[in-house]
Design a protein around this motif. Structure first.
Motif, PDB file in Angstrom:
ATOM      1  N   TYR A   1       9.417   6.034   8.938  1.00 36.15           N
ATOM      2  CA  TYR A   1      10.117   7.195   9.500  1.00 36.15           C
ATOM      3  C   TYR A   1      10.205   7.115  11.020  1.00 36.15           C
ATOM      4  O   TYR A   1       9.427   6.428  11.677  1.00 36.15           O
ATOM      5  N   LEU A   2      11.132   7.902  11.542  1.00 38.82           N
ATOM      6  CA  LEU A   2      11.419   7.909  12.980  1.00 38.82           C
ATOM      7  C   LEU A   2      11.004   9.252  13.590  1.00 38.82           C
ATOM      8  O   LEU A   2      11.265  10.305  12.999  1.00 38.82           O
ATOM      9  N   ALA A   3      10.396   9.200  14.771  1.00 35.38           N
ATOM     10  CA  ALA A   3       9.958  10.430  15.443  1.00 35.38           C
ATOM     11  C   ALA A   3      10.390  10.443  16.903  1.00 35.38           C
ATOM     12  O   ALA A   3      10.397   9.406  17.571  1.00 35.38           O
ATOM     13  N   GLY A   4      10.710  11.644  17.390  1.00 37.33           N
ATOM     14  CA  GLY A   4      10.826  11.851  18.821  1.00 37.33           C
ATOM     15  C   GLY A   4       9.436  11.986  19.426  1.00 37.33           C
ATOM     16  O   GLY A   4       8.446  12.178  18.715  1.00 37.33           O
ATOM     17  N   GLN A   5       9.371  11.893  20.750  1.00 41.37           N
ATOM     18  CA  GLN A   5       8.063  12.026  21.423  1.00 41.37           C
ATOM     19  C   GLN A   5       7.894  13.408  22.053  1.00 41.37           C
ATOM     20  O   GLN A   5       6.797  13.773  22.471  1.00 41.37           O
ATOM     21  N   ASN A   6       8.998  14.135  22.148  1.00 38.39           N
ATOM     22  CA  ASN A   6       8.983  15.448  22.791  1.00 38.39           C
ATOM     23  C   ASN A   6      10.285  16.141  22.430  1.00 38.39           C
ATOM     24  O   ASN A   6      11.260  15.493  22.058  1.00 38.39           O
ATOM     25  N   VAL A   7      10.300  17.452  22.535  1.00 40.35           N
ATOM     26  CA  VAL A   7      11.511  18.216  22.252  1.00 40.35           C
ATOM     27  C   VAL A   7      11.528  19.448  23.159  1.00 40.35           C
ATOM     28  O   VAL A   7      10.465  19.913  23.590  1.00 40.35           O
ATOM     29  N   HIS A   8      12.718  19.950  23.447  1.00 40.89           N
ATOM     30  CA  HIS A   8      12.789  21.221  24.170  1.00 40.89           C
ATOM     31  C   HIS A   8      12.690  22.375  23.178  1.00 40.89           C
ATOM     32  O   HIS A   8      13.117  22.255  22.035  1.00 40.89           O
ATOM     33  N   GLN A   9      12.136  23.466  23.639  1.00 39.95           N
ATOM     34  CA  GLN A   9      11.902  24.606  22.739  1.00 39.95           C
ATOM     35  C   GLN A   9      13.169  25.400  22.437  1.00 39.95           C
ATOM     36  O   GLN A   9      13.235  26.090  21.422  1.00 39.95           O
ATOM     37  N   GLU A  10      14.176  25.303  23.322  1.00 38.85           N
ATOM     38  CA  GLU A  10      15.416  26.048  23.063  1.00 38.85           C
ATOM     39  C   GLU A  10      16.360  25.207  22.204  1.00 38.85           C
ATOM     40  O   GLU A  10      16.275  23.977  22.183  1.00 38.85           O
ATOM     41  N   ALA A  11      17.295  25.876  21.554  1.00 41.13           N
ATOM     42  CA  ALA A  11      18.199  25.169  20.638  1.00 41.13           C
ATOM     43  C   ALA A  11      19.221  24.326  21.393  1.00 41.13           C
ATOM     44  O   ALA A  11      19.628  23.257  20.939  1.00 41.13           O
ATOM     45  N   SER A  12      19.671  24.823  22.549  1.00 37.65           N
ATOM     46  CA  SER A  12      20.657  24.089  23.357  1.00 37.65           C
ATOM     47  C   SER A  12      20.773  24.803  24.697  1.00 37.65           C
ATOM     48  O   SER A  12      20.170  25.859  24.890  1.00 37.65           O
ATOM     49  N   GLY A  13      21.551  24.253  25.619  1.00 39.65           N
ATOM     50  CA  GLY A  13      21.812  24.971  26.859  1.00 39.65           C
ATOM     51  C   GLY A  13      21.639  24.141  28.104  1.00 39.65           C
ATOM     52  O   GLY A  13      21.619  22.907  28.069  1.00 39.65           O
ATOM     53  N   ALA A  14      21.526  24.823  29.226  1.00 34.14           N
ATOM     54  CA  ALA A  14      21.499  24.183  30.537  1.00 34.14           C
ATOM     55  C   ALA A  14      20.071  23.730  30.874  1.00 34.14           C
ATOM     56  O   ALA A  14      19.369  24.389  31.653  1.00 34.14           O
ATOM     57  N   TYR A  15      19.655  22.649  30.248  1.00 38.56           N
ATOM     58  CA  TYR A  15      18.305  22.102  30.459  1.00 38.56           C
ATOM     59  C   TYR A  15      18.449  20.602  30.707  1.00 38.56           C
ATOM     60  O   TYR A  15      18.101  19.761  29.865  1.00 38.56           O
ATOM     61  N   THR A  16      18.990  20.280  31.855  1.00 38.26           N
ATOM     62  CA  THR A  16      19.328  18.896  32.177  1.00 38.26           C
ATOM     63  C   THR A  16      18.135  17.966  31.958  1.00 38.26           C
ATOM     64  O   THR A  16      17.029  18.254  32.422  1.00 38.26           O
ATOM     65  N   GLY A  17      18.413  16.898  31.265  1.00 38.51           N
ATOM     66  CA  GLY A  17      17.376  15.885  31.035  1.00 38.51           C
ATOM     67  C   GLY A  17      16.572  16.088  29.774  1.00 38.51           C
ATOM     68  O   GLY A  17      15.780  15.221  29.405  1.00 38.51           O
ATOM     69  N   GLU A  18      16.769  17.207  29.103  1.00 34.78           N
ATOM     70  CA  GLU A  18      15.980  17.497  27.898  1.00 34.78           C
ATOM     71  C   GLU A  18      16.745  17.118  26.633  1.00 34.78           C
ATOM     72  O   GLU A  18      17.975  16.947  26.663  1.00 34.78           O
ATOM     73  N   ASN A  19      16.025  17.048  25.524  1.00 30.72           N
ATOM     74  CA  ASN A  19      16.632  16.741  24.222  1.00 30.72           C
ATOM     75  C   ASN A  19      16.298  17.862  23.244  1.00 30.72           C
ATOM     76  O   ASN A  19      15.139  18.300  23.167  1.00 30.72           O
TER      77      ASN A  19
ATOM     78  N   GLY B   1       0.806  -1.221   0.000  1.00 27.70           N
ATOM     79  CA  GLY B   1       0.000   0.000   0.000  1.00 27.70           C
ATOM     80  C   GLY B   1       0.838   1.269   0.000  1.00 27.70           C
ATOM     81  O   GLY B   1       2.068   1.230  -0.144  1.00 27.70           O
ATOM     82  N   GLU B   2       0.140   2.386   0.182  1.00 28.17           N
ATOM     83  CA  GLU B   2       0.807   3.687   0.098  1.00 28.17           C
ATOM     84  C   GLU B   2       0.948   4.393   1.435  1.00 28.17           C
ATOM     85  O   GLU B   2       1.504   5.488   1.495  1.00 28.17           O
ATOM     86  N   ALA B   3       0.426   3.805   2.502  1.00 26.65           N
ATOM     87  CA  ALA B   3       0.503   4.476   3.799  1.00 26.65           C
ATOM     88  C   ALA B   3       1.944   4.557   4.281  1.00 26.65           C
ATOM     89  O   ALA B   3       2.723   3.617   4.099  1.00 26.65           O
ATOM     90  N   GLU B   4       2.272   5.689   4.886  1.00 26.01           N
ATOM     91  CA  GLU B   4       3.585   5.826   5.507  1.00 26.01           C
ATOM     92  C   GLU B   4       3.485   5.432   6.976  1.00 26.01           C
ATOM     93  O   GLU B   4       2.414   5.540   7.584  1.00 26.01           O
ATOM     94  N   VAL B   5       4.598   4.995   7.514  1.00 26.85           N
ATOM     95  CA  VAL B   5       4.653   4.592   8.921  1.00 26.85           C
ATOM     96  C   VAL B   5       5.642   5.492   9.647  1.00 26.85           C
ATOM     97  O   VAL B   5       6.708   5.808   9.116  1.00 26.85           O
ATOM     98  N   ILE B   6       5.257   5.918  10.844  1.00 25.21           N
ATOM     99  CA  ILE B   6       6.160   6.714  11.689  1.00 25.21           C
ATOM    100  C   ILE B   6       6.228   6.032  13.048  1.00 25.21           C
ATOM    101  O   ILE B   6       5.177   5.714  13.630  1.00 25.21           O
ATOM    102  N   LEU B   7       7.421   5.813  13.546  1.00 25.34           N
ATOM    103  CA  LEU B   7       7.589   5.236  14.882  1.00 25.34           C
ATOM    104  C   LEU B   7       8.114   6.316  15.822  1.00 25.34           C
ATOM    105  O   LEU B   7       9.224   6.834  15.625  1.00 25.34           O
ATOM    106  N   ALA B   8       7.292   6.680  16.813  1.00 26.24           N
ATOM    107  CA  ALA B   8       7.695   7.664  17.829  1.00 26.24           C
ATOM    108  C   ALA B   8       8.189   6.883  19.040  1.00 26.24           C
ATOM    109  O   ALA B   8       7.399   6.292  19.776  1.00 26.24           O
ATOM    110  N   VAL B   9       9.493   6.875  19.206  1.00 24.28           N
ATOM    111  CA  VAL B   9      10.105   5.963  20.175  1.00 24.28           C
ATOM    112  C   VAL B   9      10.751   6.756  21.310  1.00 24.28           C
ATOM    113  O   VAL B   9      11.062   7.939  21.155  1.00 24.28           O
ATOM    114  N   PRO B  10      10.992   6.118  22.453  1.00 24.02           N
ATOM    115  CA  PRO B  10      11.686   6.808  23.544  1.00 24.02           C
ATOM    116  C   PRO B  10      13.056   7.301  23.068  1.00 24.02           C
ATOM    117  O   PRO B  10      13.741   6.619  22.294  1.00 24.02           O
TER     118      PRO B  10
END
Ligand code: PEP
Length: 253
Positions: free
Chosen positions: A63-81, A36-45
């Motif tokens: 395709y591969l997906a994150g489940q969450n993201v931090h709004q800033e580009a980088s920095g002191a946000y321990t535990g975030e991606n 078929g033509e459906a695309e698949v996305i896996l949102a993984v830890p």
């Protein structure tokens, strides 16, 4: 024309061997047997992004997906991606505003708008989740909640940027509860979402935006939901953790 998409949200489930087996089984079936033509996305830890990318990478349509993201580009946000980190290990998409993020982590529309901006600036496709609670539905507020989540979270975007988004309608009362919206209930909200997009961006953007349904999608109810004209696929939690179930849901598309 808009895409048909089956997205699996693994949430905080599966140990590493289980994640490997599940991604391998889905990839093997999709690449060798699916016609078929459906695309698949896996949102993984996040710890499994690289691992799953190594399994699915190079296979067209999955395709591969994150489940969450931090709004800033980088920095002191321990535990975030950051978005760049997620993209750097092979993700092309990321969930934003899942009801569990809104409910347990206090994420509101204004914050989610920033996360969407960050993802788009990094070249990742946001899968923007919206949906009303049971209390809101019973109070007759469903459409108003949908309108404010969509407009406050995403209508600041210009049309070309909004056109990159995937929208997921997930009534909170149907997520992980075993209670599914009827195809008619889901279609009513999906049609409303499309009408809001049309009002903001015009008929072409509205016709080309994939709007997924999420909330206890299972092999037994997937076909009836996907038969609705404004439902372009599913965001699937529990049933995406078992390869045979998720495969049946992809086939229903
Ligand atoms: C979800 O996590 O987005 C979801 C819809 O979960 P479930 O399919 O288990 O209801």
């Amino acid at each position: 024309m808009r895409k048909k998409i089956a997205a699996g949200n693994w949430k905080m489930n599966l140990l590493v061997d289980e994640a490997t087996s599940l991604a391998s089984a889905i990839t093997e079936w999709y690449s060798k047997q699916y016609q078929g033509e459906a695309e698949v996305i896996l949102a993984v830890p996040a710890p499994y992004l690289s691992l799953v990318h190594a399994i699915i990478g190079g296979h067209k349509g999955i395709y591969l997906a994150g489940q969450n993201v931090h709004q800033e580009a980088s920095g002191a946000y321990t535990g975030e991606n950051s978005a760049a980190m997620i993209a750097g290990v092979g993700a092309t998409h990321c969930l934003v505003g899942h009801s569990e993020r809104r409910q347990y982590f206090g994420e509101d529309n204004a914050l989610l708008a920033k996360k969407i901006d960050r993802l788009l600036a990094t070249g990742l496709v946001p899968i923007y989740c919206i949906g009303e609670s049971l209390q809101q539905r019973e109070a007759g507020q469903t459409l108003e909640v949908i309108r404010s989540q969509l407009s406050e979270g995403a209508f600041h975007l210009p049309a070309d940027a909004f056109g990159q988004l995937i929208v997921a309608y997930e009534p909170v009362w149907a997520i992980g509860t075993g209670v599914t919206a009827t195809p008619e209930q889901a279609q009513e909200v999906h049609a409303y979402i499309r009408s809001l997009i049309e009002g903001q961006y015009g008929p072409s953007v509205a016709a080309n935006t994939s709007v997924l349904y999420g909330g206890s999608v299972k092999p037994a109810n997937a076909a009836a939901l996907f038969a609705q004209p404004d439902i372009d696929g599913g965001l699937v939690g529990g049933a995406s953790l078992k390869a045979p179930d998720f495969i049946q849901i992809i086939q229903a598309l």
